[in-house]
Design an enzyme around this catalytic site. Structure first.
Site, PDB file in Angstrom:
ATOM      1  N   ASP A 206       0.829  -1.200   0.000  1.00  0.00           N
ATOM      2  CA  ASP A 206       0.000   0.000   0.000  1.00  0.00           C
ATOM      3  C   ASP A 206       0.869   1.258   0.000  1.00  0.00           C
ATOM      4  OD1 ASP A 206      -2.830   0.939   0.368  1.00  0.00           O
ATOM      5  OD2 ASP A 206      -1.922   1.913   2.110  1.00  0.00           O
ATOM      6  N   GLU A 275       2.089  -0.111  -4.732  1.00  0.00           N
ATOM      7  CA  GLU A 275       1.141   0.907  -5.201  1.00  0.00           C
ATOM      8  C   GLU A 275       1.878   2.231  -5.199  1.00  0.00           C
ATOM      9  OE1 GLU A 275      -2.989   3.225  -4.092  1.00  0.00           O
ATOM     10  OE2 GLU A 275      -1.658   2.489  -2.537  1.00  0.00           O
TER      11      GLU A 275
HETATM   12  C1  GLC Z   1      -4.152   3.042  -0.853  1.00  0.00           C
HETATM   13  C2  GLC Z   1      -5.339   2.112  -0.859  1.00  0.00           C
HETATM   14  C3  GLC Z   1      -6.543   2.902  -0.475  1.00  0.00           C
HETATM   15  C4  GLC Z   1      -6.327   3.446   0.924  1.00  0.00           C
HETATM   16  C5  GLC Z   1      -5.038   4.259   1.001  1.00  0.00           C
HETATM   17  C6  GLC Z   1      -4.632   4.517   2.420  1.00  0.00           C
HETATM   18  O1  GLC Z   1      -4.267   4.042  -1.799  1.00  0.00           O
HETATM   19  O2  GLC Z   1      -5.471   1.496  -2.108  1.00  0.00           O
HETATM   20  O3  GLC Z   1      -7.723   2.155  -0.546  1.00  0.00           O
HETATM   21  O4  GLC Z   1      -7.413   4.246   1.287  1.00  0.00           O
HETATM   22  O5  GLC Z   1      -3.964   3.572   0.419  1.00  0.00           O
HETATM   23  O6  GLC Z   1      -4.188   3.343   3.026  1.00  0.00           O
END
Ligand code: GLC
Length: 541
Positions: A206, A275
């Protein structure tokens, strides 16, 4: 075998299917999906659909301020989703079917209910004080700096008890861990080992670029082009700033080199994908390291490109140019943070988008429900759940997180018909569901199944090179994939009118979005409006 032939590593050849556990299958009748529900549906995932791996969004203990992305225990299962034993059964059942399992890892922030943070905020002299990022007010009493939370408002919250501010790049309920503290690093890497020891095949990380910030906590400069940023991802007021100091500090690469050496110390091909929302492709590609950091940073370039052949071509070429020769590309067209693909690109383009996702070079991630072309659901104000949408109008992610419709019946095979699911079903769930689509030979679900089988049987699609075709009309995106003498040509028509593309007389049709509307004949491919074709051009000339 793959250990000896890196070209055949599962995360290179395979397709990943993202499951949002709250919305896949409820087995307890509380309107929320659970791990046993995923286990029940593995036949659909592995055999009916035919993907190679699943990524499960967080199922850890959490107060659910951000629906599981606020973790209060990194090494357990939220009772709402089941138990560790349920997870072990899910993993074993998936492995039995040849499916790999990727779990979410949320290193940047914990929940404010995590015992580490509870301890940290208990006093300035707490042994865990420095596990999070605490700062005094500026001399004039103002916040430590100008950083903003992605979900709106300042990234700092004042703690009355200890008279300092703590940093949270997201909600106040999601305090940022201090990755510059070696004890945090050791504790977090132990959580990785916990899941690796249980047998998971990898991690989706994440907001991976957030873990290292400017150590001096320098202010971010105002954005020179806030409107232009929306072109990459609409983020509301957050786009008013250049996020050069609150994330992506070069020290981040050391974290992922260390993570990689942990993964590489385990048997099998353990995998990591970060991500990372960075649209400077060189900075983005740096997360591959020298093949010693992440296996891949997610490529979100096409999510907000618009359904436009020029923009999509430019982004494919930019990403292809940036991925290092030792790296492997990947494509994402939808996930739990974005508006549903069929709504974003237009429902008439959903099948062509499936062709794009499943035929480009690299690992595709298919978001649950996109195989049915689920539309963005409209969620009435009283049933809104997403904290981002509640805080910042227009940013709600609820519409793409609604429960999977399996059948036309009340409850849609997802939950007990007498129970209100945590989010309402999409408006057309009575007709757009797995059972109805499976019975309809012409459905998008059957088309996606066909594409997945095709991809599995054609090495050129799984691991061939890609070259964009120039001699096609301007409304068409065309490319050829080549591997070891096999060629596959993909043609996508973005226009409202039929487009003609020359095709070899020997060419045969492998897949077409529009039955009967897309034909090969007279040495031409006839592409119906919004259609796509996959062609075998025959023996290379
Ligand atoms: C990432 C996740 C999202 C979440 C954010 C904070 O972007 O995909 O769903 O709200 O991180 O953890």
């Amino acid at each position: 075998m793959s250990a000896h032939n890196p070209q055949l590593q599962w995360w290179k050849t395979g397709v990943v299917y993202q499951i949002y556990p709250r919305s896949f299958q409820d087995t307890t009748g509380n309107g929320v999906g659970d791990l046993n529900g995923i286990t029940e549906r593995l036949g659909y995932v592995a055999d009916t659909l035919g993907v190679d791996a699943i990524w499960i969004s967080p199922f850890y203990p959490s107060p659910m301020a951000d629906f599981g992305y606020d973790v209060s225990d990194y090494t357990d299962v939220n009772p709402m989703f089941g138990t560790l034993e349920d997870f072990d059964r899910l993993l074993a059942a998936a492995h039995h079917r040849g499916l790999k399992v990727i779990v979410d890892w949320v290193p940047n922030h914990s929940s404010d209910q995590h015992p580490w943070f509870v301890e940290s905020r208990s006093s300035r002299t707490s042994p865990k004080r420095d596990w999070y990022v605490w700062r005094d007010s500026k001399p004039d009493g103002s916040l430590p700096n100008n950083w903003q939370s992605e979900f709106g408002g300042p990234a700092w919250t004042y703690d009355e008890g200890t008279g300092q501010w703590y940093l949270h790049s997201f909600l106040a309920e999601q305090p940022d861990l201090n990755w510059r503290n070696p004890e945090v690093v050791a504790a977090m890497f132990d959580t990785v080992r916990f899941w690796l020891d249980r047998g998971v095949d990898g991690f989706r990380i994440d907001v991976a670029h957030y873990v290292m910030k400017d150590p001096a906590l320098t202010d971010n400069p105002a954005s020179q082009d806030p409107a232009g940023m929306a072109h990459f991802k609409p983020m509301g007021p957050f786009n008013a700033w250049e996020h050069v100091n609150d994330r992506g500090h070069p020290d981040v690469h050391g974290v992922y080199r260390d993570l990689r050496s942990i993964l590489d110390g385990y048997e099998g091909d353990r995998f990591s994908v970060g991500e990372i929302h960075i649209f400077d492709w060189d900075e983005w590609a740096a997360y591959y390291g020298d093949g010693d950091e992440l296996h891949m940073p997610y490529n979100f370039s096409l999510v907000w490109a618009g359904w436009n052949p020029t923009a999509i071509r430019a982004r494919i070429e930019a990403v292809e140019a940036a991925v290092p020769s030792h790296g492997w590309p990947n494509y994402v067209l939808g996930n739990h943070d974005e508006q549903r693909l069929a709504t974003r690109y237009g429902p008439e383009n959903a099948r062509a988008a499936a062709v794009l996702l499943l035929t480009l070079r690299g690992q595709p991630t298919l978001y649950y429900g996109d195989e049915l072309a689920l539309r963005e659901a409209s969620v009435p104000p009283g049933r809104q759940q997403d904290p981002w949408g509640i805080r910042v109008p227009g940013m709600s992610r609820d519409g793409s997180r609604t429960p999977m419709p399996w059948t036309p019946d009340p409850g849609h095979g997802f939950t007990d018909p007498t129970v209100a699911p945590w989010l309402p079903f999409g408006q057309d769930a009575a007709t757009r569901n797995v059972r109805v689509h499976l019975a309809d030979a012409g459905s998008i679900l059957n088309f996606v199944r066909h594409l997945l089988r095709l991809r599995r049987n054609r090495p050129s699609l799984q691991r061939g090179t890609i070259a964009i075709l120039d001699d096609v009309p301007e409304d068409v995106l065309g490319y050829v994939r080549r591997f070891d003498g096999e060629q596959t040509i993909v043609l996508i028509n973005f226009a409202d009118s039929t487009q003609m593309v020359p095709a070899a007389p020997t060419a045969t049709l492998l897949a077409a979005t529009h039955d009967g509307g897309s034909l090969l004949g007279d040495g031409m491919a006839h592409l119906a409006p919004h259609s796509a074709m996959v062609i075998d051009p025959g023996p290379a000339a």
